[in-house]
Design a protein around this motif. Structure first.
Motif, PDB file in Angstrom:
ATOM      1  N   ASN A  39       0.829  -1.210   0.000  1.00  0.00           N
ATOM      2  CA  ASN A  39       0.000   0.000   0.000  1.00  0.00           C
ATOM      3  C   ASN A  39       0.860   1.256   0.000  1.00  0.00           C
ATOM      4  O   ASN A  39       0.561   2.234  -0.687  1.00  0.00           O
ATOM      5  CB  ASN A  39      -0.938   0.009   1.206  1.00  0.00           C
ATOM      6  CG  ASN A  39      -1.979  -1.096   1.146  1.00  0.00           C
ATOM      7  OD1 ASN A  39      -2.226  -1.668   0.087  1.00  0.00           O
ATOM      8  ND2 ASN A  39      -2.575  -1.422   2.275  1.00  0.00           N
ATOM      9  N   ARG A  40       1.946   1.236   0.803  1.00  0.00           N
ATOM     10  CA  ARG A  40       2.833   2.400   0.842  1.00  0.00           C
ATOM     11  C   ARG A  40       3.515   2.615  -0.508  1.00  0.00           C
ATOM     12  O   ARG A  40       3.634   3.754  -0.988  1.00  0.00           O
ATOM     13  CB  ARG A  40       3.878   2.226   1.947  1.00  0.00           C
ATOM     14  CG  ARG A  40       4.942   3.347   2.008  1.00  0.00           C
ATOM     15  CD  ARG A  40       4.310   4.720   2.193  1.00  0.00           C
ATOM     16  NE  ARG A  40       3.652   4.840   3.458  1.00  0.00           N
ATOM     17  CZ  ARG A  40       4.219   5.369   4.540  1.00  0.00           C
ATOM     18  NH1 ARG A  40       5.456   5.830   4.485  1.00  0.00           N
ATOM     19  NH2 ARG A  40       3.534   5.455   5.664  1.00  0.00           N
ATOM     20  N   ALA A  59      13.051   3.672   3.390  1.00  0.00           N
ATOM     21  CA  ALA A  59      12.807   3.322   4.794  1.00  0.00           C
ATOM     22  C   ALA A  59      11.677   4.151   5.380  1.00  0.00           C
ATOM     23  O   ALA A  59      11.731   4.556   6.544  1.00  0.00           O
ATOM     24  CB  ALA A  59      14.087   3.467   5.616  1.00  0.00           C
ATOM     25  N   ASP A  60      10.627   4.408   4.564  1.00  0.00           N
ATOM     26  CA  ASP A  60       9.474   5.169   5.061  1.00  0.00           C
ATOM     27  C   ASP A  60       8.880   4.500   6.299  1.00  0.00           C
ATOM     28  O   ASP A  60       8.451   5.171   7.228  1.00  0.00           O
ATOM     29  CB  ASP A  60       8.371   5.251   3.984  1.00  0.00           C
ATOM     30  CG  ASP A  60       8.856   5.872   2.687  1.00  0.00           C
ATOM     31  OD1 ASP A  60      10.063   5.875   2.449  1.00  0.00           O
ATOM     32  OD2 ASP A  60       8.003   6.359   1.923  1.00  0.00           O
ATOM     33  N   MET A  61       8.818   3.174   6.272  1.00  0.00           N
ATOM     34  CA  MET A  61       8.343   2.387   7.414  1.00  0.00           C
ATOM     35  C   MET A  61       9.591   1.781   8.057  1.00  0.00           C
ATOM     36  O   MET A  61      10.259   0.950   7.436  1.00  0.00           O
ATOM     37  CB  MET A  61       7.378   1.301   6.937  1.00  0.00           C
ATOM     38  CG  MET A  61       6.183   1.867   6.173  1.00  0.00           C
ATOM     39  SD  MET A  61       5.299   0.602   5.196  1.00  0.00           S
ATOM     40  CE  MET A  61       4.624  -0.426   6.498  1.00  0.00           C
ATOM     41  N   ASP A  96       8.708 -10.389   2.911  1.00  0.00           N
ATOM     42  CA  ASP A  96       7.399  -9.748   2.764  1.00  0.00           C
ATOM     43  C   ASP A  96       7.474  -8.621   1.728  1.00  0.00           C
ATOM     44  O   ASP A  96       6.607  -8.492   0.854  1.00  0.00           O
ATOM     45  CB  ASP A  96       6.930  -9.165   4.107  1.00  0.00           C
ATOM     46  CG  ASP A  96       6.379 -10.227   5.044  1.00  0.00           C
ATOM     47  OD1 ASP A  96       6.059 -11.334   4.567  1.00  0.00           O
ATOM     48  OD2 ASP A  96       6.268  -9.947   6.253  1.00  0.00           O
ATOM     49  N   ALA A  97       8.518  -7.795   1.860  1.00  0.00           N
ATOM     50  CA  ALA A  97       8.667  -6.661   0.954  1.00  0.00           C
ATOM     51  C   ALA A  97       8.916  -7.123  -0.477  1.00  0.00           C
ATOM     52  O   ALA A  97       8.321  -6.592  -1.430  1.00  0.00           O
ATOM     53  CB  ALA A  97       9.812  -5.769   1.426  1.00  0.00           C
ATOM     54  N   LEU A  98       9.777  -8.120  -0.638  1.00  0.00           N
ATOM     55  CA  LEU A  98      10.086  -8.602  -1.986  1.00  0.00           C
ATOM     56  C   LEU A  98       8.860  -9.228  -2.648  1.00  0.00           C
ATOM     57  O   LEU A  98       8.677  -9.125  -3.863  1.00  0.00           O
ATOM     58  CB  LEU A  98      11.227  -9.612  -1.930  1.00  0.00           C
ATOM     59  CG  LEU A  98      12.590  -9.051  -1.517  1.00  0.00           C
ATOM     60  CD1 LEU A  98      13.629 -10.154  -1.444  1.00  0.00           C
ATOM     61  CD2 LEU A  98      13.036  -7.965  -2.481  1.00  0.00           C
ATOM     62  N   ARG A 108      12.267  12.905   2.021  1.00  0.00           N
ATOM     63  CA  ARG A 108      12.263  12.233   3.327  1.00  0.00           C
ATOM     64  C   ARG A 108      13.675  11.967   3.844  1.00  0.00           C
ATOM     65  O   ARG A 108      13.854  11.628   5.000  1.00  0.00           O
ATOM     66  CB  ARG A 108      11.523  10.884   3.236  1.00  0.00           C
ATOM     67  CG  ARG A 108      10.034  11.014   3.065  1.00  0.00           C
ATOM     68  CD  ARG A 108       9.350   9.689   3.387  1.00  0.00           C
ATOM     69  NE  ARG A 108       9.294   9.437   4.827  1.00  0.00           N
ATOM     70  CZ  ARG A 108      10.124   8.657   5.500  1.00  0.00           C
ATOM     71  NH1 ARG A 108      11.118   8.060   4.874  1.00  0.00           N
ATOM     72  NH2 ARG A 108       9.979   8.471   6.806  1.00  0.00           N
ATOM     73  N   ASN A 109      14.659  12.088   2.973  1.00  0.00           N
ATOM     74  CA  ASN A 109      16.030  11.758   3.352  1.00  0.00           C
ATOM     75  C   ASN A 109      16.926  12.958   3.049  1.00  0.00           C
ATOM     76  O   ASN A 109      17.813  12.896   2.209  1.00  0.00           O
ATOM     77  CB  ASN A 109      16.488  10.521   2.575  1.00  0.00           C
ATOM     78  CG  ASN A 109      17.812   9.971   3.082  1.00  0.00           C
ATOM     79  OD1 ASN A 109      18.391  10.481   4.032  1.00  0.00           O
ATOM     80  ND2 ASN A 109      18.307   8.938   2.431  1.00  0.00           N
TER      81      ASN A 109
END
Length: 733
Positions: free
Chosen positions: A431-432, A457-459, A495-497, A720-721
């Motif tokens: 979703n992100r 690395a938002d989460m 999970d991310a992959l 964000r960075n």
């Protein structure tokens, strides 16, 4: 000698229970299990039968004597007391293997030497004739195991390890030993399936070890039937007539088995280099009528010979050996699970894996798991019934209704075709990504940007940097702190992959993963792979080459995009100098902006070659100098003037091709003094670096006009960075 003997059978760790069951079936009595071995009592016929028929053992050791020992002299005496003339001629050859320690024996080589001396001294004739040592093919192979002060002296009846059947002369990069493959097949229920006429398929067959072992089981072929030399071949206690009888019986059983209609046994292998070696192995085993090997990817794997045929799918997926293998392995397991669900309904499956967490990503539950060891690597065998009630399918849906509106169950085919479900965390991550893609995608399209950072690395629990390079995804996993459980970090990565291709609509094969850790020296520039695949991307009207696989960095620092565009806007008619130029992307932009000339300096020949290709790709081969050298030394020797200079140095470098060590915090004042000295009147120097703790020397502002422009050099994809880099505009006063 006695009619009954104590036998030790050794095996790979974890196979003891299976070997004990097999050995009982072959006649071994009073069986007891030990670590990597079993022992029992048997007559000579059983000992021969174990050599010939054991699919699981490594060695069959016939115990000659047990004795207690306190020191090396006890060892010598205990071995010397054996009547060795009953076992070996004085002019014969022997080899000694020694295991264990204690009782004054702390070195296995010393222990073996003592045993050898005792045997040789016992057999030495008056005229000095004595046995020789032959470690490869001795007449007698002796083994002594020292265990808590007790010496167990044995003859090795097998000779070479029993797993060496003789058919596998060619093998892949990480093959299973033949006896481990046989054990996996037995645990998976293949003997039962074969007896029922079932089929077998291996979608990642390598050089065909599972296939050959399966066919030998199905055709009732003794695994060591073709072995010509044994540990007992020249042993004086050998009984040739008894051996011939057992060998002839095994030969007859093999002929009868091969005369039956062959079972459907098929292997598929994606690597074309392994196809012929696999077929050669099958032919050497005499099983060409039973086993067929074809080239094919897991994603196109179709195992069923016909709609009614059932059987076993078995495989040993490759283990990751390089940085970034996580993505390819995850998708390999996902593809395997998809093919099982879609093409193997009501089959059984067995997946032998060194990465059990990846097994969970197939979308099918295993009903049993067995622990094994492949050498020193702990592995698991996942047994699966390919049935819809075992599938971990897509998100919960409303029940389907028939034409009358009644609720009904979905068909097995409908369930099988559903994708594996993302975990709750994986769905949040997807979703992100979709949210970021929607927001940044509009900006990128408006600015005609094809490469940008989508996620950084938002989460916090998903510590990744994800960059889009047109229709490729480049994923960098930040090394987790030591306080984070490695298993949890690995599970989140998986999970991310799993989420990335689904969320971005990008093929799995276009996802590249790397692990970014704290770098030292030039490690970040070192080669990670050798695929040599370059991708052409566009930025600000120029074409640039990136390599997503071979190095930790890709050849294009996305965070410097605004700086490169600034240089392009300001370069018209100017002499441009690019120090620590890397792949010279800023130089290409300067040339595009109309620079009168460019000079690019770097220590790496590899990156200067890359820079040359970038310039040539855009038709800028003329008036663009590429200089290889240590930047500090080059500046000290330089006498030319430049109107525009760009410096983006590494944090630290200790290359063998430079004098001393470069440290950006320590050396930046000297670097900037040398560079400003090369500025023409009214010239501009842009200085940037990504060392997060960097502090610009405050005294530089007394000598030069210094303006920090960091905020102006960050695009929305790095909002964000904001500490990704710092940048300054510097001019002489």
């Amino acid at each position: 000698m006695s009619d009954r003997f104590e036998l030790y059978l050794t095996c790979p760790k974890g196979l003891e229970g299976l070997l004990a069951e097999e050995a009982r079936g072959l006649g071994l009595e009073e069986v007891r299990e030990h670590t990597s071995a079993i022992r029992g009592s048997a007559d000579m016929e059983t000992a021969y039968r174990l050599c010939l028929w054991s699919r699981l053992g490594n060695r069959v050791l016939l115990v000659l004597k047990r004795f207690n020992m306190k020191n090396a002299d006890d060892l010598y005496d205990g071995v010397h007391d054996v009547e060795w003339q009953d076992h070996l001629e004085a002019n014969g050859s022997l080899a000694v293997e020694f295991s264990g320690h204690g009782s004054g024996i702390d070195n296995t080589h010393f222990g073996a030497l003592k045993v050898k001396d005792a045997i040789v001294d016992k057999l030495r004739t008056r005229d000095g004739e004595r046995p020789s040592v032959d470690k490869l093919n001795p007449d007698l192979r002796v083994h002594l195991r020292l265990d808590r002060g007790e010496a167990i002296l044995s003859l090795d009846l097998s000779g070479h390890s029993l797993h060496q059947r003789g058919y596998r002369l060619q093998q892949g990069a990480a093959p299973l030993k033949e006896n481990l493959a046989a054990a996996v097949l037995i645990r998976a229920g293949w003997p039962r399936i074969a007896a029922e006429g079932g089929a077998l398929a291996d979608p990642m067959c390598g050089v065909g070890t599972f296939l050959v072992e399966a066919a030998m089981i199905a055709a009732d072929i003794a695994p060591n039937l073709k072995r010509e030399r044994w540990g007992f071949s020249a042993w004086l206690g050998h009984v040739p007539a008894l051996w011939r009888k057992l060998h002839d019986e095994a030969q007859a059983r093999a002929q009868a088995g091969l005369a039956r209609p062959p079972l459907w046994i098929r292997g598929y292998e994606a690597d074309p280099r392994l196809i012929q070696p696999g077929r050669n192995n099958v032919e050497r085993a005499g099983l060409s009528d039973w086993v067929k090997i074809y080239q094919g990817e897991v994603g196109s794997f179709e195992p069923r010979p016909d709609q009614n045929q059932k059987g076993l799918v078995i495989c040993n997926p490759p283990y990751g050996e390089r940085l970034g293998d996580e993505a390819s392995l995850l998708y390999l397991y996902q593809n395997l699970g998809e093919r099982l669900r879609q093409s193997c309904l009501n089959w059984e499956a067995a997946v032998f894996t060194g990465a059990p967490d990846l097994g969970k990503r197939m979308g099918i539950r295993s009903h049993k798991q067995y622990a094994f060891w492949n050498g020193a690597l702990p592995c698991k065998l996942l047994l699966i019934k390919v049935q819809p009630d075992q599938f971990v399918t897509g998100e919960r849906r409303q029940p389907e209704r028939d034409a009358q509106g009644n609720e009904g169950a979905r068909s097995p085919a409908a369930v099988a075709s559903e994708p594996a479900r993302l975990s709750e965390g994986g769905q949040m991550f997807a979703n992100r990504l979709q949210k970021n893609l929607k927001q940044l995608g509009k900006w990128a399209k408006r600015e005609q940007i094809s490469c940008y950072r989508l996620y950084d690395a938002d989460m916090p629990e998903y510590a990744l940097a994800i960059d889009l390079y047109q229709d490729w995804v480049h994923v960098q996993e930040y090394a987790a702190p030591r306080s984070i459980d490695p298993e949890k970090a690995q599970a989140r990565l998986f999970d991310a992959l799993a989420a990335i291709p689904l969320a971005l609509g990008i093929d799995q094969s276009r996802v590249v993963v790397k692990r970014r850790e704290r770098q030292s020296g030039t490690r970040q520039y070192e080669r990670q792979s050798t695929q040599g695949q370059f991708l052409e991307v566009n930025e600000g009207g120029v074409k640039l080459l990136v390599n997503l696989t071979d190095y930790l960095d890709t050849g294009l620092f996305l965070d410097h995009r605004p700086m490169r565009m600034r240089i392009q806007r300001e370069a018209a008619g100017k002499r441009f100098l690019n120090l620590f130029c890397y792949t010279a992307t800023a130089t290409v932009h300067a040339a595009k902006g109309g620079a009168r000339s460019t000079t690019s300096v770097d220590l790496s020949r590899t990156y200067l070659d890359w820079a040359r290709r970038n310039l040539s790709l855009n038709g800028f081969s003329d008036k663009n100098r590429l200089e290889q050298g240590d930047v500090m030394a080059w500046l000290q020797a330089c006498r030319d003037e430049y109107d525009l200079i760009f410096i983006d140095p590494p944090t630290f470098s200790n290359s063998k091709r430079m004098e001393g060590v470069f440290d950006i915090q320590r050396d930046h004042v000297e670097l900037l003094d040398l560079a400003v000295a090369r500025l023409a009147p009214a010239g501009v120097l842009y200085f940037s670096n990504n060392f997060r703790k960097f502090q610009l020397d405050e005294h530089l502002g007394e000598r030069y006009v210094v303006e920090e422009i960091t905020a102006q050099t960050l695009d929305p994809d790095f909002a964000r960075n904001s500490k990704i880099h710092r940048a300054w505009r510097i001019q002489a006063r």
